[in-house]
Design a protein around this motif. Sequence first.
Motif, PDB file in Angstrom:
ATOM      1  N   UNK A 183       0.595  -1.144  -0.085  1.00 28.88           N
ATOM      2  CA  UNK A 183       0.168  -0.313  -0.068  1.00 28.88           C
ATOM      3  C   UNK A 183       0.489   1.273   0.472  1.00 28.88           C
ATOM      4  N   UNK A 184       2.071   1.288   1.255  1.00 29.76           N
ATOM      5  CA  UNK A 184       2.783   1.804   1.004  1.00 29.76           C
ATOM      6  C   UNK A 184       3.510   2.289  -0.672  1.00 29.76           C
ATOM      7  N   UNK A 185       3.641   1.288  -1.560  1.00 28.80           N
ATOM      8  CA  UNK A 185       4.410   1.824  -2.424  1.00 28.80           C
ATOM      9  C   UNK A 185       3.331   1.765  -4.066  1.00 28.80           C
ATOM     10  N   UNK A 186       1.816   2.090  -3.295  1.00 30.29           N
ATOM     11  CA  UNK A 186       0.664   2.264  -4.401  1.00 30.29           C
ATOM     12  C   UNK A 186       0.571   0.765  -5.028  1.00 30.29           C
ATOM     13  N   UNK A 187       0.702  -0.160  -4.983  1.00 27.04           N
ATOM     14  CA  UNK A 187      -0.220  -1.566  -5.037  1.00 27.04           C
ATOM     15  C   UNK A 187      -0.854  -1.993  -4.558  1.00 27.04           C
ATOM     16  N   UNK A 188      -0.827  -1.375  -3.871  1.00 21.09           N
ATOM     17  CA  UNK A 188      -2.427  -2.453  -3.065  1.00 21.09           C
ATOM     18  C   UNK A 188      -3.080  -1.047  -2.182  1.00 21.09           C
ATOM     19  N   UNK A 189      -4.440  -1.005  -2.695  1.00 18.12           N
ATOM     20  CA  UNK A 189      -5.265   0.375  -1.805  1.00 18.12           C
ATOM     21  C   UNK A 189      -6.263  -0.116  -0.434  1.00 18.12           C
ATOM     22  N   UNK A 190      -6.511   0.997   0.130  1.00 19.79           N
ATOM     23  CA  UNK A 190      -6.424   1.108   1.410  1.00 19.79           C
ATOM     24  C   UNK A 190      -7.835  -0.087   1.744  1.00 19.79           C
ATOM     25  N   UNK A 191      -8.553  -0.047   0.386  1.00 24.83           N
ATOM     26  CA  UNK A 191      -9.515  -1.660   0.821  1.00 24.83           C
ATOM     27  C   UNK A 191      -9.029  -2.751   1.047  1.00 24.83           C
ATOM     28  N   UNK A 192      -8.169  -2.786  -0.172  1.00 23.91           N
ATOM     29  CA  UNK A 192      -7.457  -4.492   0.415  1.00 23.91           C
ATOM     30  C   UNK A 192      -7.064  -4.974   1.603  1.00 23.91           C
ATOM     31  N   UNK A 193      -6.428  -3.371   2.101  1.00 19.37           N
ATOM     32  CA  UNK A 193      -5.759  -3.291   3.490  1.00 19.37           C
ATOM     33  C   UNK A 193      -6.683  -3.768   4.814  1.00 19.37           C
TER      34      UNK A 193
END
Length: 460
Positions: free
Chosen positions: A191-201
Motif C-alpha cells: 500500500x505504501x508503494x501504491x500497489x494495494x489500496x486501503x480497501x485491500x488492507x
Amino acid sequence: MIESILNSRHRDTAAQRFYSLCASLCVSASLCSFQIKAQTWTMQQCMQYAVEHNHEVKQAELDLDNFKAQKTGAIGRFLPAVDASIGANYNFGRAIDPETNGYTDVSTFYNGYQLSASLPVFDGFSRLHALKAAKASELMGRHALRRQQDLTALNVLQAYAYVAYYDGLVRMALEKLEETELLLWQTRLMEEVGRKSAADVAQVESQHAEAAFELTRQRNLYASSLLELKKEMGLPLSEELRVKSEEFPTEVPVDSVEGMAAANSSLFTLHSSLQVARYQMEASKHEWHQARSSLYPSLSLSAGLSTTYFRTLHSDATESFGNQFKNNMGEYVGATLSIPLFNRLQTVTSIRRAKNNYQKAREAYLQKQLELEKLSLEAWQDWLGYQKQTEQMIKKVEADSISYQLTRRQFDEGLSTAIDLHTTSTQLLQSKATLLQCQLMAMVKEQLVRYYKGEQIWIE
C-alpha cells in the motif's frame, strides 16, 4: 479528511508491525513453555491410566469380590455345621433341685456344656444348584469387570480423539494467524508503494482479526475437551496433561471384505458384554432349579455331646467338677426328615418367578447377540468408509494447497483480490480440518472393531 487518516496509518505501520511480531513471539513462547511443562500422553497410556483409576471400574472389582464371597458361602453349605454352647445359672429362693427333681429353697449354681453337629444329607439338590449359580455369577462378575474396563477405555478413546482434534485445529489456527500477520505486513508495504489500496488492507485486517478470533475459540474448545479427558481418566483436574500428536500414514490400507467375516467369527465367544448376558442366563437357570428343589423332601443328620455341673452353695457335700463333668456326659444321634406339604403357595410362586427370570435372561442374551453383530458390522463399515474418505481428503488437501499457493501468487502480483485469497485459504483450512477428523475417526473405528472382536483395546 481521508488523506489525513491514510497518512496517520502510514506513520503507524512500523509500530503495528512491531506489536504484531511481539504478540506472535509471546504466543509461540507460551505454547513452548506449555509443551515443556505438560506431560505428553499417548492414547494407550490414557486408556491404561483410566482403567486403573476409574471409580466405576473399582466398583466392578468390589462386585466381583462379592460374587467370590457368594461362591465361598455356597461351598460352605456342603460342610457340617458345628455349634458349641456354655450356660450358667444362679438360682436363689424356691427352685427345682436337679438331683431330686423336687423343690428346694437353697441357692444353687448350675453350669451346662453342649457340642452339636448337623449335616444335611439330601435337600433336593438345592446346594448343588446354588453352587453352580454362584460359579456362574463369579464368571459374570469377571466379564462385567472386563466390560466396564472396555467401556471406560472407549470413553477415554472418544475424549482423546476430541482433544487430538482440537489440538490440531489450534495448530492450524496458529499457522493461519501467523500467515495473516505476514500477509498484513506485506499488504501494508504494498500500500505504501501504491500497489494495494486501503480497501485491500482493510480486508486483510479483517482476515487477521478473524484468524485471531478463531484461534481463541479453538483454544477454549481444546481446554474444555482436555477437562473432559481428565475426568474420564480419573486424573486430577489440576494436573497438566498434553496428548501426543498422532502420526497418520499417507497411504491408508483398506482391508478386504473377507476380513469382516473373520472379525465377526469370534464375536459370540469373546465379547465381554455377551459373556455377561450368557452367565447371567446360566445363573438364572440354576436359581430356577434351586427353587424347584423346595418341592422335594429333605433329610439331615445331627449328633451332639452335653454335660452339666451342679453345686449347692454354702455346702461341702457337692461332688467335684471333674467327676460331675464325666458322670453327667451324654451323647445323642438323630435324623430328621422334612416333607413339604403346603406353605400357602409360596414355593409355587417362587418357582414361577425364578422361571420367568431365566426366560428374561435368555431373551436378553439373544438380543445382545443381535445387537453386537449389528454394532460390529457398523463399526467395520464405518472403519472402511473413513479409510476411503481419508484417502480422498489427502488428495483434496493437496489440490486445495496448490490452489491457495496460486491465488497467493496472483494476489501478490495484483491479479486477484483479498476476498479470493480468503476464500481459497478458508477452503484449505476446512479441508485440513476434515482430513484430521477422518483420520481420527478411522483410528476410533479401528479400536471399535478390535473391541467388538473381544480384544482388550487398552492393552498394547
